[in-house]
Design a protein around this motif. Structure first.
Motif, PDB file in Angstrom:
ATOM      1  N   PRO A 130      23.173  43.299 -16.913  1.00 24.03           N
ATOM      2  CA  PRO A 130      22.854  43.069 -18.321  1.00 24.03           C
ATOM      3  C   PRO A 130      21.375  43.292 -18.624  1.00 24.03           C
ATOM      4  CG  PRO A 130      23.044  40.986 -17.166  1.00 24.03           C
ATOM      5  CD  PRO A 130      23.474  42.046 -16.194  1.00 24.03           C
ATOM      6  N   GLY A 131      21.082  43.356 -19.910  1.00 22.98           N
ATOM      7  CA  GLY A 131      19.712  43.532 -20.360  1.00 22.98           C
ATOM      8  C   GLY A 131      19.648  44.551 -21.472  1.00 22.98           C
ATOM      9  N   HIS A 132      20.141  45.758 -21.199  1.00 23.70           N
ATOM     10  CA  HIS A 132      20.295  46.737 -22.282  1.00 23.70           C
ATOM     11  C   HIS A 132      21.270  46.188 -23.311  1.00 23.70           C
ATOM     12  CE1 HIS A 132      20.832  50.512 -24.387  1.00 23.70           C
ATOM     13  NE2 HIS A 132      22.122  50.496 -24.116  1.00 23.70           N
ATOM     14  N   SER A 133      22.299  45.560 -22.825  1.00 27.22           N
ATOM     15  CA  SER A 133      23.263  44.802 -23.635  1.00 27.22           C
ATOM     16  C   SER A 133      23.826  43.709 -22.734  1.00 27.22           C
ATOM     17  CB  SER A 133      24.367  45.711 -24.179  1.00 27.22           C
ATOM     18  OG  SER A 133      25.179  46.206 -23.133  1.00 27.22           O
ATOM     19  N   PRO A 134      24.384  42.647 -23.301  1.00 25.06           N
ATOM     20  CA  PRO A 134      24.782  41.500 -22.476  1.00 25.06           C
ATOM     21  C   PRO A 134      25.958  41.761 -21.547  1.00 25.06           C
ATOM     22  CG  PRO A 134      25.328  41.117 -24.781  1.00 25.06           C
ATOM     23  CD  PRO A 134      24.462  42.336 -24.746  1.00 25.06           C
ATOM     24  N   GLY A 135      26.766  42.759 -21.855  1.00 20.37           N
ATOM     25  CA  GLY A 135      27.920  43.047 -21.012  1.00 20.37           C
ATOM     26  C   GLY A 135      27.797  44.319 -20.211  1.00 20.37           C
ATOM     27  N   GLY A 166      19.952  42.834 -26.682  1.00 24.72           N
ATOM     28  CA  GLY A 166      19.102  43.371 -25.627  1.00 24.72           C
ATOM     29  C   GLY A 166      18.013  42.397 -25.208  1.00 24.72           C
ATOM     30  N   ASP A 167      17.597  42.500 -23.944  1.00 21.68           N
ATOM     31  CA  ASP A 167      16.566  41.601 -23.421  1.00 21.68           C
ATOM     32  C   ASP A 167      15.883  42.307 -22.252  1.00 21.68           C
ATOM     33  OD1 ASP A 167      15.194  39.572 -21.870  1.00 21.68           O
ATOM     34  OD2 ASP A 167      16.312  38.068 -22.998  1.00 21.68           O
ATOM     35  N   GLN A 168      14.618  42.685 -22.434  1.00 19.13           N
ATOM     36  CA  GLN A 168      13.950  43.469 -21.404  1.00 19.13           C
ATOM     37  C   GLN A 168      13.750  42.691 -20.110  1.00 19.13           C
ATOM     38  OE1 GLN A 168       9.688  44.814 -21.608  1.00 19.13           O
ATOM     39  NE2 GLN A 168      10.658  46.830 -21.708  1.00 19.13           N
ATOM     40  N   SER A 169      13.426  41.410 -20.191  1.00 18.83           N
ATOM     41  CA  SER A 169      13.222  40.638 -18.967  1.00 18.83           C
ATOM     42  C   SER A 169      14.520  40.540 -18.175  1.00 18.83           C
ATOM     43  CB  SER A 169      12.680  39.249 -19.288  1.00 18.83           C
ATOM     44  OG  SER A 169      13.603  38.495 -20.058  1.00 18.83           O
ATOM     45  N   VAL A 170      15.643  40.393 -18.868  1.00 17.63           N
ATOM     46  CA  VAL A 170      16.944  40.350 -18.194  1.00 17.63           C
ATOM     47  C   VAL A 170      17.252  41.703 -17.564  1.00 17.63           C
ATOM     48  CG1 VAL A 170      19.435  40.093 -18.549  1.00 17.63           C
ATOM     49  CG2 VAL A 170      17.850  38.512 -19.651  1.00 17.63           C
TER      50      VAL A 170
END
Length: 208
Positions: A130-135, A166-170
């Motif tokens: 995940p990160g770009h998208s949660p799934g 989205g979440d860059q750190s993830v």
């Protein structure tokens, strides 16, 4: 197993068609231009068994319903995006005027966790990235030394994280913990652009 990269649509999303010696096939991310997918399958005389979705953004699902209708095959999608196929806000199609609002049928097969999956003679591991998208997930074919990374890791780059969920750190955590520990010779087949290797990205990717 052999695989073919078919860049599709306005954003040139990589669809991958995997085939075995029995003429069976898996289709990864049929993003657009269904006719190109159909023509390739027909020319090769393949029998699709399933569709694998690395995630549910619009540029990866544009031809999904046509593929499922034509060959009556199930789609695999992570549970964290189980409602995205029918939601233009979440799959992003509502925000890109070059495409219609995509509302696809729900996925037939929901991936709930990292796991090994066998479909026909294809055997692979689902790795949550995940990160770009949660799934977002990556499909790792260990015996063939290739991972289909979706929009997590690219040649010299990483996925964008400014879209819904989205979440860059993830994303960076996913890449460092899940992808970079793979054998360095592993081929990375990304959702856009050229293939690369884990070694190449370790050594030269400026985002890592």
């Amino acid at each position: 197993m052999n695989w073919t990269q078919l860049p599709l649509g306005a954003i040139q999303t990589n669809c991958y068609i995997l085939e075995n010696d029995n003429g069976e096939a898996l289709i990864i991310d049929p993003g657009d231009e269904y006719e190109k997918v159909e023509n390739f399958i027909k020319e090769k005389g393949l029998k699709p068994l399933a569709v694998l979705l690395t995630h549910a953004h619009f540029d990866h699902i544009g031809a999904l319903d046509e593929v499922r209708l034509k060959w009556q095959v199930p789609a695999y999608l992570h549970t964290n995006e189980s409602d995205w196929l029918g939601d233009p806000e979440k799959n992003g199609s509502a925000h890109f005027p070059i495409v219609a609002n995509y509302q696809c049928k729900p996925a037939e097969k929901i991936i709930n966790s990292e796991q090994d999956i066998s479909i026909g003679s294809f055997h692979f591991q689902v790795i949550e990235t995940p990160g770009h998208s949660p799934g977002s997930v990556s499909f790792y074919f260990k015996d063939k030394g290739v991972i289909f990374s979706g929009d997590a890791l690219f040649y010299g780059s990483i996925g964008r994280t400014d879209l819904y969920g989205g979440d860059q750190s993830v994303l960076l955590e996913s890449i460092h913990q899940k992808l970079l520990p793979l054998p360095e010779e592993t081929i990375v087949a990304p959702g856009h652009g050229f293939e690369t290797t884990i070694k190449n990205e370790k050594n030269s990717n400026p985002f890592l």
